[in-house]
Every structure is written in C-alpha cells, then in structure tokens.
Motif scaffolding. Structure first.
Motif, PDB file in Angstrom:
ATOM      1  N   ALA A  44      -1.346 -13.817  15.588  1.00 55.01           N
ATOM      2  CA  ALA A  44      -1.425 -15.050  16.377  1.00 55.01           C
ATOM      3  C   ALA A  44      -0.233 -15.257  17.306  1.00 55.01           C
ATOM      4  O   ALA A  44      -0.375 -15.165  18.514  1.00 55.01           O
ATOM      5  N   SER A  45       0.915 -15.550  16.755  1.00 54.94           N
ATOM      6  CA  SER A  45       2.072 -15.973  17.542  1.00 54.94           C
ATOM      7  C   SER A  45       3.212 -14.967  17.434  1.00 54.94           C
ATOM      8  O   SER A  45       3.169 -14.032  16.628  1.00 54.94           O
ATOM      9  N   ILE A  46       4.247 -15.210  18.219  1.00 53.63           N
ATOM     10  CA  ILE A  46       5.466 -14.412  18.079  1.00 53.63           C
ATOM     11  C   ILE A  46       6.008 -14.593  16.666  1.00 53.63           C
ATOM     12  O   ILE A  46       6.356 -13.622  15.991  1.00 53.63           O
ATOM     13  N   HIS A  47       6.039 -15.824  16.201  1.00 57.38           N
ATOM     14  CA  HIS A  47       6.509 -16.080  14.838  1.00 57.38           C
ATOM     15  C   HIS A  47       5.680 -15.308  13.817  1.00 57.38           C
ATOM     16  O   HIS A  47       6.229 -14.657  12.927  1.00 57.38           O
ATOM     17  N   GLY A  48       4.366 -15.374  13.931  1.00 56.24           N
ATOM     18  CA  GLY A  48       3.503 -14.674  12.983  1.00 56.24           C
ATOM     19  C   GLY A  48       3.727 -13.179  12.990  1.00 56.24           C
ATOM     20  O   GLY A  48       3.696 -12.523  11.939  1.00 56.24           O
ATOM     21  N   THR A  49       3.999 -12.625  14.166  1.00 58.52           N
ATOM     22  CA  THR A  49       4.221 -11.184  14.282  1.00 58.52           C
ATOM     23  C   THR A  49       5.581 -10.794  13.715  1.00 58.52           C
ATOM     24  O   THR A  49       5.690  -9.805  12.975  1.00 58.52           O
ATOM     25  N   VAL A  50       6.615 -11.552  14.016  1.00 57.38           N
ATOM     26  CA  VAL A  50       7.940 -11.269  13.465  1.00 57.38           C
ATOM     27  C   VAL A  50       7.904 -11.437  11.939  1.00 57.38           C
ATOM     28  O   VAL A  50       8.472 -10.628  11.192  1.00 57.38           O
ATOM     29  N   ASN A  51       7.215 -12.450  11.469  1.00 58.29           N
ATOM     30  CA  ASN A  51       7.051 -12.662  10.039  1.00 58.29           C
ATOM     31  C   ASN A  51       6.354 -11.457   9.386  1.00 58.29           C
ATOM     32  O   ASN A  51       6.743 -10.997   8.315  1.00 58.29           O
ATOM     33  N   HIS A  52       5.301 -10.947  10.040  1.00 57.87           N
ATOM     34  CA  HIS A  52       4.592  -9.771   9.526  1.00 57.87           C
ATOM     35  C   HIS A  52       5.536  -8.569   9.435  1.00 57.87           C
ATOM     36  O   HIS A  52       5.477  -7.802   8.468  1.00 57.87           O
ATOM     37  N   LEU A  53       6.408  -8.419  10.420  1.00 58.76           N
ATOM     38  CA  LEU A  53       7.369  -7.316  10.371  1.00 58.76           C
ATOM     39  C   LEU A  53       8.280  -7.428   9.155  1.00 58.76           C
ATOM     40  O   LEU A  53       8.547  -6.420   8.487  1.00 58.76           O
ATOM     41  N   LEU A  54       8.742  -8.622   8.857  1.00 60.79           N
ATOM     42  CA  LEU A  54       9.571  -8.803   7.664  1.00 60.79           C
ATOM     43  C   LEU A  54       8.766  -8.501   6.404  1.00 60.79           C
ATOM     44  O   LEU A  54       9.231  -7.777   5.520  1.00 60.79           O
ATOM     45  N   LEU A  55       7.581  -9.032   6.318  1.00 64.81           N
ATOM     46  CA  LEU A  55       6.736  -8.807   5.149  1.00 64.81           C
ATOM     47  C   LEU A  55       6.511  -7.322   4.906  1.00 64.81           C
ATOM     48  O   LEU A  55       6.691  -6.823   3.792  1.00 64.81           O
ATOM     49  N   THR A  56       6.121  -6.598   5.942  1.00 71.40           N
ATOM     50  CA  THR A  56       5.794  -5.186   5.748  1.00 71.40           C
ATOM     51  C   THR A  56       7.033  -4.339   5.520  1.00 71.40           C
ATOM     52  O   THR A  56       7.012  -3.429   4.688  1.00 71.40           O
ATOM     53  N   ASP A  57       8.118  -4.620   6.229  1.00 75.13           N
ATOM     54  CA  ASP A  57       9.339  -3.830   6.079  1.00 75.13           C
ATOM     55  C   ASP A  57       9.980  -4.030   4.713  1.00 75.13           C
ATOM     56  O   ASP A  57      10.263  -3.064   4.007  1.00 75.13           O
ATOM     57  N   LYS A  58      10.227  -5.280   4.378  1.00 74.23           N
ATOM     58  CA  LYS A  58      11.019  -5.599   3.188  1.00 74.23           C
ATOM     59  C   LYS A  58      10.200  -5.694   1.905  1.00 74.23           C
ATOM     60  O   LYS A  58      10.679  -5.327   0.837  1.00 74.23           O
ATOM     61  N   MET A  59       8.981  -6.180   2.015  1.00 73.59           N
ATOM     62  CA  MET A  59       8.240  -6.506   0.794  1.00 73.59           C
ATOM     63  C   MET A  59       7.106  -5.527   0.485  1.00 73.59           C
ATOM     64  O   MET A  59       6.552  -5.575  -0.603  1.00 73.59           O
ATOM     65  N   ILE A  60       6.771  -4.677   1.438  1.00 73.93           N
ATOM     66  CA  ILE A  60       5.705  -3.707   1.187  1.00 73.93           C
ATOM     67  C   ILE A  60       6.226  -2.280   1.289  1.00 73.93           C
ATOM     68  O   ILE A  60       6.238  -1.549   0.306  1.00 73.93           O
ATOM     69  N   TRP A  61       6.681  -1.847   2.477  1.00 75.45           N
ATOM     70  CA  TRP A  61       7.039  -0.442   2.629  1.00 75.45           C
ATOM     71  C   TRP A  61       8.332  -0.050   1.931  1.00 75.45           C
ATOM     72  O   TRP A  61       8.359   0.966   1.228  1.00 75.45           O
ATOM     73  N   PHE A  62       9.406  -0.818   2.093  1.00 80.26           N
ATOM     74  CA  PHE A  62      10.645  -0.382   1.436  1.00 80.26           C
ATOM     75  C   PHE A  62      10.486  -0.289  -0.074  1.00 80.26           C
ATOM     76  O   PHE A  62      10.921   0.703  -0.669  1.00 80.26           O
ATOM     77  N   PRO A  63       9.853  -1.245  -0.727  1.00 85.34           N
ATOM     78  CA  PRO A  63       9.654  -1.084  -2.175  1.00 85.34           C
ATOM     79  C   PRO A  63       8.816   0.150  -2.545  1.00 85.34           C
ATOM     80  O   PRO A  63       9.024   0.748  -3.602  1.00 85.34           O
ATOM     81  N   ARG A  64       7.897   0.533  -1.706  1.00 78.64           N
ATOM     82  CA  ARG A  64       7.114   1.742  -1.982  1.00 78.64           C
ATOM     83  C   ARG A  64       8.017   2.971  -2.030  1.00 78.64           C
ATOM     84  O   ARG A  64       7.819   3.873  -2.833  1.00 78.64           O
ATOM     85  N   PHE A  65       8.994   3.016  -1.159  1.00 76.34           N
ATOM     86  CA  PHE A  65       9.913   4.150  -1.124  1.00 76.34           C
ATOM     87  C   PHE A  65      10.975   4.074  -2.220  1.00 76.34           C
ATOM     88  O   PHE A  65      11.398   5.090  -2.743  1.00 76.34           O
ATOM     89  N   SER A  66      11.408   2.875  -2.534  1.00 79.08           N
ATOM     90  CA  SER A  66      12.549   2.707  -3.437  1.00 79.08           C
ATOM     91  C   SER A  66      12.146   2.412  -4.874  1.00 79.08           C
ATOM     92  O   SER A  66      13.010   2.249  -5.729  1.00 79.08           O
ATOM     93  N   GLY A  67      10.851   2.330  -5.146  1.00 81.55           N
ATOM     94  CA  GLY A  67      10.406   2.064  -6.514  1.00 81.55           C
ATOM     95  C   GLY A  67      10.479   0.604  -6.907  1.00 81.55           C
ATOM     96  O   GLY A  67      10.402   0.266  -8.082  1.00 81.55           O
ATOM     97  N   GLY A  68      10.601  -0.270  -5.929  1.00 83.07           N
ATOM     98  CA  GLY A  68      10.678  -1.700  -6.214  1.00 83.07           C
ATOM     99  C   GLY A  68       9.311  -2.339  -6.351  1.00 83.07           C
ATOM    100  O   GLY A  68       8.279  -1.666  -6.271  1.00 83.07           O
ATOM    101  N   GLU A  69       9.315  -3.627  -6.542  1.00 79.50           N
ATOM    102  CA  GLU A  69       8.090  -4.417  -6.680  1.00 79.50           C
ATOM    103  C   GLU A  69       7.504  -4.689  -5.296  1.00 79.50           C
ATOM    104  O   GLU A  69       8.156  -5.259  -4.439  1.00 79.50           O
ATOM    105  N   VAL A  70       6.266  -4.279  -5.099  1.00 76.38           N
ATOM    106  CA  VAL A  70       5.589  -4.480  -3.818  1.00 76.38           C
ATOM    107  C   VAL A  70       4.922  -5.848  -3.821  1.00 76.38           C
ATOM    108  O   VAL A  70       4.261  -6.238  -4.791  1.00 76.38           O
ATOM    109  N   ALA A  71       5.093  -6.571  -2.725  1.00 74.86           N
ATOM    110  CA  ALA A  71       4.489  -7.895  -2.587  1.00 74.86           C
ATOM    111  C   ALA A  71       2.970  -7.776  -2.637  1.00 74.86           C
ATOM    112  O   ALA A  71       2.390  -6.851  -2.086  1.00 74.86           O
ATOM    113  N   SER A  72       2.349  -8.705  -3.290  1.00 70.67           N
ATOM    114  CA  SER A  72       0.884  -8.711  -3.343  1.00 70.67           C
ATOM    115  C   SER A  72       0.352  -9.828  -2.458  1.00 70.67           C
ATOM    116  O   SER A  72      -0.582 -10.514  -2.803  1.00 70.67           O
ATOM    117  N   ARG A  73       0.974 -10.001  -1.308  1.00 74.29           N
ATOM    118  CA  ARG A  73       0.599 -11.051  -0.377  1.00 74.29           C
ATOM    119  C   ARG A  73      -0.326 -10.513   0.699  1.00 74.29           C
ATOM    120  O   ARG A  73      -0.343  -9.327   0.998  1.00 74.29           O
TER     121      ARG A  73
END
Length: 172
Positions: A44-73
């Motif tokens: 939708a918005s710039i905010h929504g897109t920047v928010n998606h980048l944070l979600l995917t970078d920090k809460m989905i992809w990095f945990p996949r690589f580092s063995g952390g807890e992946v967000a279920s959002r």
C-alpha cells in the motif's frame, strides 16, 4: 580476476545496508501524509513497504539463517508504527548481514538453507541463492518506494550499486 562468492555476497550485504540507509534518508524528508498514503504499492504505502522490509529482514529471513525464532506474522503485519523507530530498526537489521556473511565458511556457502515458509511448507535453497534473495528482495521493494516518491514529486538519492562502489573507492 573474478571475485569469490564470499566477496560478492559481502559486497551485496554492504549494498543492502547502504541502499536502505540512503533510501531512508530520502523518505525521512517526506511529509507523513505522503508517507502513509496508499499509493498502490504491494504493501500500500511507503510505510507499509518499509515495514515489510523490516519484517522480512529481521523477523523472517535472518532467523532462518541464524537458527532463531521466525515470526509467524502475515507479510503485511505492522511491526512498528512509529516511522523514526521503524527506520532505526530497519537500519539495525540491515547492518547485521555484513558480519553474518563475512563469518560464513566455504562449506556453509556451498551448502543449503533448509527453512519453513510462512505458509508452513518446508523448502531448501542453495545458501548463496538464499542470501542473494534477501538482498534482491529488498532491492525490489526499495524500487517500489522510489517509484512512489517519484510519482509524488519527491526527490531521492540514486540507489544503484555503482554509486556505493564509487563512494567506497573515494573513501579509501
């Protein structure tokens, strides 16, 4: 002479952080009304897109690589409503990739990443392809944001990889 896979991925990790920081500097100058306006982006918005980048970078992809807890959002779930905090958190998230990639050994880079998609399906990707995806995914969404900025009449700094390389060479 060709660059090694390791040096390529390290450069892409640096670029990921550099381009995000540069984009956020431009976004910081945008009035909140434009920043939050639904302008037809996938999120939708710039905010929504920047928010998606944070979600995917920090809460989905990095945990996949580092063995952390992946967000279920959901991929459009708001992680941070405050735009200054969102920008700060995203910069922190993009900064960790350089050290992570730099610490990988040849065997790990030649291996695979096994992970669970947000839909629950198990997947495997070559490690290098998975890392390239993280950086390419962000490039895709940064491009959406720059298109929105352009359509709204706002300026932004060029985000092309050669600009980072020129900056790095002039700084050394």
């Amino acid at each position: 002479m060709t660059a090694s896979l390791q040096s390529h991925l390290e450069q892409m990790a640096r670029y990921h952080h550099w381009a995000t920081a540069r984009l956020l500097s431009s976004v910081d100058l945008v009035p909140d009304e434009d920043y939050r306006r639904d302008c037809g982006l996938f999120f939708a918005s710039i905010h929504g897109t920047v928010n998606h980048l944070l979600l995917t970078d920090k809460m989905i992809w990095f945990p996949r690589f580092s063995g952390g807890e992946v967000a279920s959002r959901s991929l459009d779930a708001e992680v941070e409503g405050d735009r200054a905090l969102l920008a700060s958190r995203l910069l922190e998230a993009t900064a960790v990739w350089s050290g992570f990639v730099g610490a990988l050994d040849e065997a790990t880079l030649a291996g695979e990443l096994a992970y669970r998609m947000t839909t629950g399906q198990q997947r495997r990707l070559p490690m290098a392809a998975a890392l390239n995806h993280v950086f390419n995914h962000a490039t895709h969404h940064r491009g959406q944001v720059t298109a929105a900025l352009s359509q709204m009449g706002h300026d932004y700094e060029p985000l092309d990889l050669p600009f980072m390389i020129f900056e790095e060479k002039s700084a050394s």
